[in-house]
Design a protein around this motif. Sequence first.
Motif, PDB file in Angstrom:
ATOM      1  N   ALA A  15       0.827  -1.206   0.000  1.00  0.00           N
ATOM      2  CA  ALA A  15       0.000   0.000   0.000  1.00  0.00           C
ATOM      3  C   ALA A  15       0.865   1.261   0.000  1.00  0.00           C
ATOM      4  O   ALA A  15       0.584   2.224  -0.732  1.00  0.00           O
ATOM      5  CB  ALA A  15      -0.933  -0.005   1.208  1.00  0.00           C
ATOM      6  N   VAL A  16       1.917   1.257   0.794  1.00  0.00           N
ATOM      7  CA  VAL A  16       2.816   2.412   0.844  1.00  0.00           C
ATOM      8  C   VAL A  16       3.512   2.590  -0.503  1.00  0.00           C
ATOM      9  O   VAL A  16       3.674   3.723  -0.981  1.00  0.00           O
ATOM     10  CB  VAL A  16       3.824   2.265   2.004  1.00  0.00           C
ATOM     11  N   ALA A  17       3.892   1.508  -1.139  1.00  0.00           N
ATOM     12  CA  ALA A  17       4.521   1.597  -2.466  1.00  0.00           C
ATOM     13  C   ALA A  17       3.581   2.264  -3.463  1.00  0.00           C
ATOM     14  O   ALA A  17       4.022   3.064  -4.299  1.00  0.00           O
ATOM     15  CB  ALA A  17       4.933   0.214  -2.948  1.00  0.00           C
ATOM     16  N   ASP A  18       2.295   1.960  -3.384  1.00  0.00           N
ATOM     17  CA  ASP A  18       1.336   2.601  -4.284  1.00  0.00           C
ATOM     18  C   ASP A  18       1.267   4.105  -4.032  1.00  0.00           C
ATOM     19  O   ASP A  18       1.161   4.898  -4.972  1.00  0.00           O
ATOM     20  CB  ASP A  18      -0.045   1.963  -4.134  1.00  0.00           C
TER      21      ASP A  18
ATOM     22  N   ALA B 114      -2.186  10.185  -3.082  1.00  0.00           N
ATOM     23  CA  ALA B 114      -1.443   9.129  -2.385  1.00  0.00           C
ATOM     24  C   ALA B 114      -2.329   8.448  -1.348  1.00  0.00           C
ATOM     25  O   ALA B 114      -2.322   7.224  -1.204  1.00  0.00           O
ATOM     26  CB  ALA B 114      -0.184   9.707  -1.736  1.00  0.00           C
ATOM     27  N   VAL B 115      -3.114   9.229  -0.624  1.00  0.00           N
ATOM     28  CA  VAL B 115      -4.050   8.675   0.352  1.00  0.00           C
ATOM     29  C   VAL B 115      -5.083   7.799  -0.355  1.00  0.00           C
ATOM     30  O   VAL B 115      -5.398   6.685   0.090  1.00  0.00           O
ATOM     31  CB  VAL B 115      -4.736   9.791   1.166  1.00  0.00           C
ATOM     32  N   GLN B 116      -5.589   8.254  -1.466  1.00  0.00           N
ATOM     33  CA  GLN B 116      -6.565   7.469  -2.217  1.00  0.00           C
ATOM     34  C   GLN B 116      -5.980   6.144  -2.692  1.00  0.00           C
ATOM     35  O   GLN B 116      -6.668   5.124  -2.701  1.00  0.00           O
ATOM     36  CB  GLN B 116      -7.099   8.279  -3.401  1.00  0.00           C
ATOM     37  N   ALA B 117      -4.703   6.151  -3.044  1.00  0.00           N
ATOM     38  CA  ALA B 117      -4.045   4.909  -3.461  1.00  0.00           C
ATOM     39  C   ALA B 117      -3.997   3.914  -2.304  1.00  0.00           C
ATOM     40  O   ALA B 117      -4.192   2.705  -2.499  1.00  0.00           O
ATOM     41  CB  ALA B 117      -2.632   5.205  -3.973  1.00  0.00           C
TER      42      ALA B 117
END
Length: 98
Positions: free
Chosen positions: A20-23, A59-62
């Motif tokens: 998730a962080v990578a996204d 980024a939050v949405q990802a």
Amino acid sequence: MLVAFSVSPLGGESDSVAEAVADAVRVVRESGLPNETTSMFTTVEGEDWDEVMDVVKRAVQAVQAHAPRVSLVLKADIRPGHTDQLHAKVERVERYLD
């Protein structure tokens, strides 16, 4: 303007947050804005609130695609008229350490 932020999924199926962080980091890197990722935060530099906060929002949405809940920690340095502070701030400190 510099914004350092950390975004992490909460309540997902895994105790690892790396995917998730990578996204989120991918969104930042694809934005074209100067940025740096460390073990705890990603820092992004832009001209104004709208430009930088749009990247943070995306980024939050990802990360939201991975979990029903998201944690966001954000710190901003708002200093109009200054550019390349992502590097310049560190260089000023390093001069004192030499």
